[in-house]
Design an enzyme around this catalytic site. Sequence first.
Site, mmCIF file in Angstrom:
data_model
loop_
_atom_site.group_PDB
_atom_site.id
_atom_site.type_symbol
_atom_site.label_atom_id
_atom_site.label_comp_id
_atom_site.label_asym_id
_atom_site.label_seq_id
_atom_site.Cartn_x
_atom_site.Cartn_y
_atom_site.Cartn_z
ATOM 1 N N GLU A 45 0.818 -1.217 0.000
ATOM 2 C CA GLU A 45 0.000 0.000 0.000
ATOM 3 C C GLU A 45 0.846 1.258 0.000
ATOM 4 O OE1 GLU A 45 -3.174 0.155 -1.218
ATOM 5 O OE2 GLU A 45 -3.387 -1.465 0.227
ATOM 6 N N ASP B 151 3.421 2.240 -4.817
ATOM 7 C CA ASP B 151 3.574 2.248 -6.273
ATOM 8 C C ASP B 151 4.088 3.593 -6.754
ATOM 9 O OD1 ASP B 151 1.104 3.368 -5.537
ATOM 10 O OD2 ASP B 151 0.098 2.747 -7.383
ATOM 11 N N GLY C 108 -12.085 2.527 -1.949
ATOM 12 C CA GLY C 108 -10.748 1.962 -2.047
ATOM 13 C C GLY C 108 -10.649 0.778 -2.973
ATOM 14 N N SER D 81 -11.061 1.187 -6.384
ATOM 15 C CA SER D 81 -10.638 1.724 -7.672
ATOM 16 C C SER D 81 -11.777 2.000 -8.646
ATOM 17 C CB SER D 81 -9.608 0.786 -8.325
ATOM 18 O OG SER D 81 -8.908 1.443 -9.328
ATOM 19 N N SER D 82 -12.868 2.537 -8.140
ATOM 20 C CA SER D 82 -13.953 2.928 -9.040
ATOM 21 C C SER D 82 -13.536 4.085 -9.940
ATOM 22 C CB SER D 82 -15.200 3.321 -8.228
ATOM 23 O OG SER D 82 -14.915 4.407 -7.354
ATOM 24 N N ASP E 124 -3.579 0.692 -9.937
ATOM 25 C CA ASP E 124 -4.995 0.490 -10.251
ATOM 26 C C ASP E 124 -5.208 0.258 -11.739
ATOM 27 O OD1 ASP E 124 -5.153 1.074 -7.608
ATOM 28 O OD2 ASP E 124 -6.295 2.930 -7.836
ATOM 29 N N ASN F 12 -12.624 10.317 -0.663
ATOM 30 C CA ASN F 12 -12.328 10.770 -2.020
ATOM 31 C C ASN F 12 -10.927 11.362 -2.010
ATOM 32 O OD1 ASN F 12 -12.071 12.055 -4.476
ATOM 33 N ND2 ASN F 12 -14.185 12.769 -4.521
#
Length: 406
Positions: free
Chosen positions: A44, A47, A139, A141-142, A186, A229
Amino acid sequence: MMLAAESYDGKDERLEEFLTEFREVHGAPEFLIRVPGRVNLIGEHIDYCGYAVHPMAIEQDVLVCLKRTESGLELFNKNDSLYPSFKLDIFENLEISTDKIQWWSYFLCGLKGVLEEKKISKPAGLKVYISGRIPPSAGLSSSSALVVSAAITALSGNGITMNKTELASLCARAERFIGTQGGGMDQAIEILAKAGQAKLIEFNPLQSYDVQLPVGAVFVVANSLQEKNKAASNEFNSRVVECRLAAKILAKRLIPTNGKFRGLRDVQTATNQSHEQMLEHVEAILDKQVFTRADVLEQLSITDQFLRDEILTNDTENMENFKLKQRARHVYSESARVYKFRDICHSAGDGALRSLGELMNFSHSSCRDDYECSAPSLDKLVEASLSLGAYGSRLTGVGWGECTVI
């Protein structure tokens, strides 16, 4: 997934209903696109520091149905009471406001990314219908799924093909139009995922590897219902710039001939040090619990204007205090856990599931204590899961609410 709408075989009731709704209002569709959400198993907030992550796709997804028109964009959402329709007359000089972010702002990111990358001067008009099942601000990844679906929409609508790996990198860059300085996890897993496999995803260059989870492994995603958000606050970007500053100070001390390193992984690679050695350097060099702005300027021998222009972001330019040791300690320890997780999966030995669970527990503690991106709702879910017999549980995604993976 993208296919010509007429080639769909009609075996999925949800997809058939979705296509029917489009036909009734807009006529015959040309393309059908599906982009999954994702859950990150471990790795987490690393990246964007250049380190590998370990996500997998989930069944919840975004569906897109589209047809080409003469010009402009007409964007409709199945849930129009929450997500109103949007129209754009022309694509030229497409600007995306970061002052008031709407659901369709993410879709515009994907469009803009493709149009600029491919230098499409006269793009086809698009009539687009969207249905999403990924819980928003959870969380999973929408938002990135919208960016990816938009990029595939732009490619399909303009008759362009693109390598999946290149597309994943493009989408990661495109999402930054919204102001969030994220990495590429993502977008990569949403494009490169395979059924029944997790992925180890590396960056710079982007590479992905299938990882078979141990037999009997079951992962559960639990939603705390506390939404976050990441584009609407500076908590995410503040962690990004703290990692940048930590990398620059470490680089200046460890590699005096070159202070241009931007990411913590860059410093480790250049010094050819192990994770354990980097953690020792973090304790010795980043030796304050809190670095003030003045401390940072002195350590790096830079001006405040340089700090604003070259390192900070628009929403972090007024930060006065930075927790550099804690952020770097999380990044180096978490990146080591990613490869340990992969190795345990490959060995599939006795006790593999328990060992994976222990790594997840260490990950959550690091996210909670050093990265400070957990929340009471997440901590309670983790504690409840472990008390009921789960091997491991941790927050997943950006944190500060949202979901845990068990």
